[in-house]
Write an enzyme that holds these catalytic residues in place. Structure first.
Site, PDB file in Angstrom:
ATOM      1  N   GLN A 258      -7.444  -0.840   1.986  1.00 43.82           N
ATOM      2  CA  GLN A 258      -7.148  -0.419   0.723  1.00 43.82           C
ATOM      3  C   GLN A 258      -6.571  -1.347  -0.144  1.00 43.82           C
ATOM      4  O   GLN A 258      -5.931  -2.361   0.239  1.00 43.82           O
ATOM      5  CB  GLN A 258      -6.407   1.028   0.735  1.00 43.82           C
ATOM      6  CG  GLN A 258      -7.123   1.997   1.145  1.00 43.82           C
ATOM      7  CD  GLN A 258      -6.213   3.284   1.192  1.00 43.82           C
ATOM      8  OE1 GLN A 258      -5.149   3.407   0.477  1.00 43.82           O
ATOM      9  NE2 GLN A 258      -6.595   4.230   1.937  1.00 43.82           N
TER      10      GLN A 258
ATOM     11  N   ARG B  37      10.717   0.479   4.702  1.00 49.06           N
ATOM     12  CA  ARG B  37      10.250   0.509   6.007  1.00 49.06           C
ATOM     13  C   ARG B  37      11.638  -0.193   6.612  1.00 49.06           C
ATOM     14  O   ARG B  37      11.965   0.383   7.576  1.00 49.06           O
ATOM     15  CB  ARG B  37       9.021  -0.609   6.301  1.00 49.06           C
ATOM     16  CG  ARG B  37       7.714   0.145   5.975  1.00 49.06           C
ATOM     17  CD  ARG B  37       6.500  -0.781   6.368  1.00 49.06           C
ATOM     18  NE  ARG B  37       6.269  -1.975   5.593  1.00 49.06           N
ATOM     19  CZ  ARG B  37       5.617  -1.924   4.664  1.00 49.06           C
ATOM     20  NH1 ARG B  37       4.853  -0.982   4.145  1.00 49.06           N
ATOM     21  NH2 ARG B  37       5.372  -3.165   4.191  1.00 49.06           N
TER      22      ARG B  37
ATOM     23  N   ASP C  48      -2.313  11.333   9.423  1.00 48.70           N
ATOM     24  CA  ASP C  48      -3.282  10.800   8.277  1.00 48.70           C
ATOM     25  C   ASP C  48      -4.624  11.436   8.278  1.00 48.70           C
ATOM     26  O   ASP C  48      -4.960  11.664   9.440  1.00 48.70           O
ATOM     27  CB  ASP C  48      -3.452   9.390   7.979  1.00 48.70           C
ATOM     28  CG  ASP C  48      -3.759   8.760   6.490  1.00 48.70           C
ATOM     29  OD1 ASP C  48      -2.657   8.429   5.974  1.00 48.70           O
ATOM     30  OD2 ASP C  48      -4.942   8.776   6.294  1.00 48.70           O
TER      31      ASP C  48
ATOM     32  N   CYS D 164       4.074   6.588  -5.648  1.00 48.66           N
ATOM     33  CA  CYS D 164       3.679   5.291  -6.402  1.00 48.66           C
ATOM     34  C   CYS D 164       3.016   5.501  -7.610  1.00 48.66           C
ATOM     35  O   CYS D 164       1.938   4.828  -8.281  1.00 48.66           O
ATOM     36  CB  CYS D 164       2.387   4.803  -5.409  1.00 48.66           C
ATOM     37  SG  CYS D 164       1.018   5.482  -5.154  1.00 48.66           S
TER      38      CYS D 164
END
Length: 395
Positions: free
Chosen positions: A201, A213, A251, A338
């Site tokens: 992506q 992270r 996911d 985001c």
């Protein structure tokens, strides 16, 4: 290349003058008073106030969703030297600020004074996006400067964004120069990471979550569970596993989860994966009575327009509620967005409702934003996009 006397002109409406002369780089359709006839998409124009005085110069695309993109608030030529100065300034801005990795964002579009130009570096490989007609028109100059100033051995293009479609441009991908490997390799702390340039992506990897992270990894203890919701290729999960935790990555992208499993094997780590819808999978884990020491809720952009924010908040509330129920007392939940249109207050509101529905309270430990290689300029509100809140479940 372009001298003042030869440039076409665009004149702003009075209502747009203060905003754009104050270094806001976007001129929308309603901001444009008049424009000379015959301006071609991406042409550099002189931008004028209603009284005829010059404000600066920018790219102009008569057919673009955002016709005007300011480049400079003076009358300097937009030539090879202009791009070289901007790229050098971007590199200098980042010098010494990004450590523990050989991957960083080199250019962050308007926040580095180059509208529509995004470039990420992964070791000796550069990933480039040219998103608007002006950047496309000057691609040879921009790519030459990037090659010379970064010294990257190879580069590939991922100009396959919706923004190009809105500019009336074809999508472009492929090798720009050098020998681009089938799998790009880079490191982040003690992890060796990879991605396939034409399959990943965006520009390859989500560099903007680097600090988060590290933040979550520092909170984990060996042996405890870690929940990585909307994991994509699992950067959070890999860091958690390296800390000795037991991550579960969720996911709906099977290919991304396959990449994560391969990355885990190559780093000699153990990561569990769950394929499926995030909220449905969280509900299933709840039924299994799973307990986690920490969790991350980091969905893709849920609000591309202001009108999308209420729905996005409901999704955050539902996800945070289920994650909080499975957290041990004292456990941490990172909630991240985001989306430019989602504010920190929206995340806090959604989390407040979630905690109430989960039957617990939570402390707001910290609020964080995007890292230094993704700069946020005051004059460009849109350059602030990544917002995260870290919660600690009350004992």
């Amino acid at each position: 290349m372009t001298k003042a006397s030869k440039l076409a002109s665009v004149t702003l409406k009075p209502g747009a003058l203060r905003r754009i002369s104050g270094r806001y780089p976007f001129g929308h359709t309603g901001d444009i008073g008049t424009a000379d006839a015959g301006i071609t998409p991406g042409e550099v124009v002189e931008v004028r106030a209603p009284d005829g005085s010059v404000i600066g110069r920018g790219y102009f695309n008569p057919d673009g969703a955002t016709p005007l993109r300011m480049l400079t608030w003076d009358r300097r030529d937009i030539d090879l030297n202009f791009y070289r100065v901007r790229v050098r300034a971007a590199l200098a801005r980042r010098a010494g600020r990004i450590t523990g990795t050989n991957a960083l964002r080199v250019l962050h579009a308007e926040a580095d004074g180059l509208p529509g130009v995004v470039a990420d570096r992964f070791g000796d490989v550069l990933s480039v996006q040219l998103r608007n007609a002006g950047a496309e028109r000057h691609r040879d100059l921009i790519l030459r400067v990037l090659r010379e100033e970064t010294g990257a051995a190879s580069a590939f293009e991922r100009s396959d964004t919706n923004e190009r479609r809105r500019e009336g441009l074809d999508l472009r991908t492929g090798v720009l120069w050098g020998d681009v490997p089938e799998r790009v390799t880079f490191f982040e702390d003690d992890l060796t990471l990879h991605f396939s340039p034409m399959d990943a992506q965006k520009t390859g990897f989500f560099l903007d979550q680097r600090d988060n992270r590290r933040l979550m990894r520092a909170l984990l203890s060996p042996g405890e569970g870690f929940l990585d919701v909307y994991s994509y290729t699992g950067g959070f999960s890999l860091h958690a596993a390296r800390a000795g935790a037991k991550p579960v990555a969720i996911d709906k992208d099977q290919i991304a989860l396959g990449v994560l499993e391969r990355e885990a094997r190559e780093n000699a780590l153990d990561v569990g994966v769950r394929w499926g819808d995030a909220l449905e999978t969280l509900a299933a884990l709840e039924r299994e009575r799973r307990v986690f020491g920490a969790a991350v809720l980091d969905p893709p952009t849920l609000a591309k327009r202001k009108e999308d924010v209420p729905r996005a908040k409901r999704i955050f509330t539902e996800g945070a509620k289920r994650a909080l129920r499975m957290l041990k007392p004292g456990g941490h939940l990172l909630i991240s967005t985001c989306a430019h249109y989602i504010r920190v207050d929206d995340l806090l509101d959604a989390s407040r409702v979630a905690a109430g529905e989960a039957g617990c309270d939570a402390e707001v430990v910290t609020v964080s934003y995007q890292p230094a290689d993704h700069p946020h300029l005051l004059s460009v509100p849109e350059s602030l996009y990544l917002k995260s809140i870290l919660l600690r479940k009350e004992e």
